[in-house]
Structures are given as structure tokens and as C-alpha cells.
Enzyme design. Structure first.
Site, short mmCIF file in Angstrom:
data_model
loop_
_atom_site.label_atom_id
_atom_site.label_comp_id
_atom_site.label_asym_id
_atom_site.label_seq_id
_atom_site.Cartn_x
_atom_site.Cartn_y
_atom_site.Cartn_z
N ASP A 153 0.86 -1.19 0.00
CA ASP A 153 0.00 0.00 0.00
C ASP A 153 0.89 1.24 0.00
O ASP A 153 1.87 1.33 0.75
CB ASP A 153 -0.92 0.00 1.23
CG ASP A 153 -2.08 0.97 1.09
OD1 ASP A 153 -3.23 0.51 1.12
OD2 ASP A 153 -1.84 2.18 0.93
N HIS A 169 -10.14 -5.32 -3.33
CA HIS A 169 -8.83 -5.53 -2.69
C HIS A 169 -9.04 -5.92 -1.24
O HIS A 169 -10.02 -5.51 -0.61
CB HIS A 169 -7.94 -4.29 -2.79
CG HIS A 169 -8.59 -3.03 -2.31
ND1 HIS A 169 -9.50 -2.34 -3.06
CD2 HIS A 169 -8.49 -2.37 -1.13
CE1 HIS A 169 -9.92 -1.28 -2.38
NE2 HIS A 169 -9.32 -1.28 -1.20
N HIS A 193 -7.00 -5.65 2.35
CA HIS A 193 -5.85 -5.12 3.07
C HIS A 193 -5.30 -6.21 3.99
O HIS A 193 -6.06 -6.89 4.69
CB HIS A 193 -6.27 -3.95 3.98
CG HIS A 193 -6.81 -2.77 3.26
ND1 HIS A 193 -6.05 -1.65 2.99
CD2 HIS A 193 -8.04 -2.51 2.76
CE1 HIS A 193 -6.80 -0.74 2.36
NE2 HIS A 193 -8.02 -1.25 2.21
P1 AMP Z 1 -9.87 1.32 0.38
O1 AMP Z 1 -10.08 2.57 1.19
O2 AMP Z 1 -10.24 0.07 1.12
O3 AMP Z 1 -10.53 1.42 -0.98
O4 AMP Z 1 -8.31 1.23 0.18
C1 AMP Z 1 -7.63 1.74 -0.93
C2 AMP Z 1 -6.17 1.64 -0.61
O5 AMP Z 1 -5.44 1.78 -1.82
C3 AMP Z 1 -5.67 2.74 0.34
O6 AMP Z 1 -5.10 2.13 1.50
C4 AMP Z 1 -4.63 3.48 -0.49
O7 AMP Z 1 -3.53 3.89 0.27
C5 AMP Z 1 -4.24 2.43 -1.52
N1 AMP Z 1 -3.73 2.98 -2.77
C6 AMP Z 1 -4.26 3.96 -3.53
N2 AMP Z 1 -3.50 4.19 -4.61
C7 AMP Z 1 -2.47 3.32 -4.54
C8 AMP Z 1 -1.31 3.06 -5.37
N3 AMP Z 1 -1.09 3.76 -6.49
N4 AMP Z 1 -0.45 2.10 -4.98
C9 AMP Z 1 -0.67 1.39 -3.84
N5 AMP Z 1 -1.72 1.58 -3.03
C10 AMP Z 1 -2.61 2.53 -3.37
#
Ligand code: AMP
Ligand code: ZN
Length: 137
Positions: free
Chosen positions: A32, A101, A103
Site C-alpha cells: 500500500d 482488494h 488489506h
Molecule cells: P480502500 O479505502 O479500502 O478502498 O483502500 C484503498 C487503498 O489503496 C488505500 O489504502 C490506499 O492507500 C491504496 N492505494 C491507492 N492508490 C495506490 C497506489 N497507487 N499504490 C498502492 N496503493 C494505493
């Protein structure tokens, strides 16, 4: 299946850089970019599905074993003391990237366990019973 406007599809397509931890035919695990803790990873299916409900069962069934593998690996390599698996579906549930996704968040002694928490709602017995009538499968 790719979505041109999806940041995770762009990552999976190699159009945006990422730190790849693991890959197989159907999934990619990346770090992340804005991590909760050291080693915070995301499990992404290579195909675009907006959320869990949009995913085929066979693919969804492979997520938990992969999360377990990643969690065990993080525990072994980083020595974390606990792991949260978090999977948000829909904007009101905190989903910001609408490509499924999960986490995988390592937790460490001295960290803030209340980082993954929610406020509580109270219901009367009658309300609980009515909800149960509505949701019983
Ligand atoms: P969610 O809030 O469950 O949709 O989580 C989305 C996650 O994607 C967040 O923890 C962000 O930090 C992560 N994220 C967004 N853009 C990127 C990226 N380019 N590379 C890696 N992680 C990302
Ligand atoms: Zn996507």
C-alpha cells in the site's frame, strides 16, 4: 477485464508503478502506497471486479488462503505481533478504490489497536428480533 479509469487496473497493466510482493495467475499483492503500518499490503485480483459481491465465487474463495499465506509471511519476515484483514465494499463502507482488494495490515506491540474500530449501535430486543427476521438466511 480492465477498467481504463481504475488505478489498480493501471498498476496491474504496468502503467503505474507499484511495489509487487507476490504474483500468481489471478492475483497480485502490492505494498500500500499510504500504509497503516510497516508491511501493509493489498491483495488485488488481476481482473477488475468492483467489490466482493461482483466477484465470482471461485475467485473469491481463493482470497482468504492467499491472505493467510501473506499474513504468515509478514509475520515471519517482519515479526509483527498481529494482522488485520480489512476488505471494504462501497463508498459508505470506506472503499476508495473500486477494484476489489483486501488489506493485509501487520500490527505491532505498542501500535494503536483501535485503528481498526467502529462506533457501536444499540437496539432493543424487539429490534434485534426484527432485524434477525429480515436477515436470516
Ligand atoms: P480502500 O479505502 O479500502 O478502498 O483502500 C484503498 C487503498 O489503496 C488505500 O489504502 C490506499 O492507500 C491504496 N492505494 C491507492 N492508490 C495506490 C497506489 N497507487 N499504490 C498502492 N496503493 C494505493
Ligand atoms: Zn480495476
Amino acid at each position: 477485464m480492465r477498467d481504463d479509469n481504475c488505478i489498480f487496473c493501471k498498476i496491474l497493466n504496468g502503467d503505474i508503478p507499484s511495489r509487487k510482493v507476490f504474483e500468481d495467475d489471478d492475483f497480485c499483492v502490492i505494498m500500500d502506497v499510504d500504509p497503516a503500518t510497516k508491511g501493509h499490503c493489498l491483495i488485488l485480483p488481476k481482473e477488475h471486479y468492483a467489490n466482493l459481491l461482483a466477484m465470482p465465487d471461485e475467485l473469491a474463495a481463493r482470497v482468504l488462503p492467499l491472505a493467510k499465506k501473506v499474513a504468515a509471511h509478514l509475520q515471519e519476515t517482519l515479526g509483527c505481533d498481529g494482522i488485520n484483514l480489512v476488505q471494504n465494499n462501497g463508498e459508505v463502507a470506506g472503499q476508495t478504490v473500486h477494484h476489489f482488494h483486501m488489506h493485509v495490515i501487520p500490527r505491532y506491540q505498542g501500535g494503536n489497536a483501535s485503528d481498526v474500530t467502529w462506533s457501536h449501535s444499540s437496539f432493543t430486543d424487539e429490534e434485534f428480533d426484527a432485524i434477525l427476521e429480515t436477515i436470516r438466511l
